[in-house]
Scaffold this active site. Sequence first.
Site, short mmCIF file in Angstrom:
data_model
loop_
_atom_site.label_atom_id
_atom_site.label_comp_id
_atom_site.label_asym_id
_atom_site.label_seq_id
_atom_site.Cartn_x
_atom_site.Cartn_y
_atom_site.Cartn_z
CG ASP A 11 87.75 18.77 -86.08
OD1 ASP A 11 87.01 18.87 -85.21
OD2 ASP A 11 88.09 17.75 -86.62
CG ASP A 130 87.97 12.99 -76.24
OD1 ASP A 130 86.63 13.63 -76.37
OD2 ASP A 130 88.88 13.68 -76.63
#
Lengths: 254, 224
Positions: A11, A130
């Site tokens: 990330d 997602d």
Amino acid sequence: MLAKRIIPCLDVKDGRVVKGVNFLELRDAGDPVEQARFYENEGADELVFLDITASSDNRKTIVELAARTAEEVFIPFTIGGGIRKLEDIRKILKAGADKVSLNTAAVRDPSLIGRAAERFGSQCVVVAIDACRKPGGWEVFTHGGRTPAGIDAVAWAREAQNRGAGEILLTSMDGDGTLAGYDLELTRAITGAVGIPVIASGGVGTLEDLYRGIVEGGAQAVLAASIFHYRTYSVREAKQFLRERGIPVRLTWR
Amino acid sequence: MGNLRSVEKAIEHLGGRCRILGRPEEAGGCSGIILPGVGAFAEAMNNLRAGGWVEAIREITDAGRPFLGICLGLQLLFSRSEEGRGDTGLDLLPGRVVRLPETAGIIPHMGWNQLRLREPGPLFAGIAEGSYVYFVHSYVAVPADPAVIAAVTDYGGEFVSAVSRGNIHGLQFHPEKSQAVGLKILENFLLIVGDGVGTCRPGRQDDFDPGSDSDFGTDAEPER
């Protein structure tokens, strides 16, 4: 034999790695390229950089990251997060990334998948889904999991494939960050619905979770962030664990 | 994947010099040529024809200069491909290019798979049997002459993952993305070349387009 892929995810925010506090081996644990090299040396098969910078004016940072990574890392890597237009994709690929992952922009305008695939090839177009459980199925979310899109995850995976996606990066939002394991039901539903590779993501806490994602979920690749970031396990340990259980993995890379 | 930038960076990482060639005339100063490329066969051939590369590549290979095709670059070496509506190739090696059988599994064949070396020449010096390299492709070459097969790989049956005949070499996988194993193979190519590699790049000059066309060939010059 084709190996199952182990993919650490980094990330990145404003050009810096967000997690990874325990990287004592590194001079600069916040440098995504240095972490990428670390994972490459540990035997990672691919890497995913997920840009979670909130502002949209950081395109330059992420393009620079792609260029720097391509100079030093010789395994395939994907860049995702905040990619909106064909021009974004072109810049990132030109800088040296092998694939881009599309989520919100693809849901908003599904034709982006086809246009990107036609121009750059399906092999570099990853559609990130997602998904969150709802009665009778899973719903797609966009904007980093904040916005329900009102579409069914399995149907969306099929559509993404039909429009030219080369791969699906499937994240279970129910599992993400919980360390409770992949949503195997979701993973199986998606891998059973499409004929392109599926990368399982979201919720890995143990090496057993990786094994189950491959064997029970049917995933061609497994992605994890926390267990590698916090050095709970190394990539090499993960691969040894999988090999001992009969999963084909790439264990020698020198 | 397989884009010019990656090949260039891999060669530079190895201490070689690599020049991306816009036109065949620029290939003169290069001791060896690499033809990378991903995308569609017919479109690639159209670009090679339009750029005058077909004759140029034949002259380069006839002159004995080392030539390396990567991924689509390997497939283009053959006589013809059945991809799309079909097209003729460079025909430097007799044979055809066919789609992987549906029974092989998921297509494209994507990820790390193993090399079984058949006739390991200098390009594969120091490469261990069973080494993993990175593939992304849906089509495979079927050489008319099995003697050109340098390596095979298993994906629902054997397919040809590397070819070599004299100065002409082809790799179905991406050495520039295959970590130490791939870099070793590229280093071997630089050693074969001796003093300079170039990458051909017919087609659009500015719009680098890794997906469809324009990225072929490598013309680089290693500093050794």
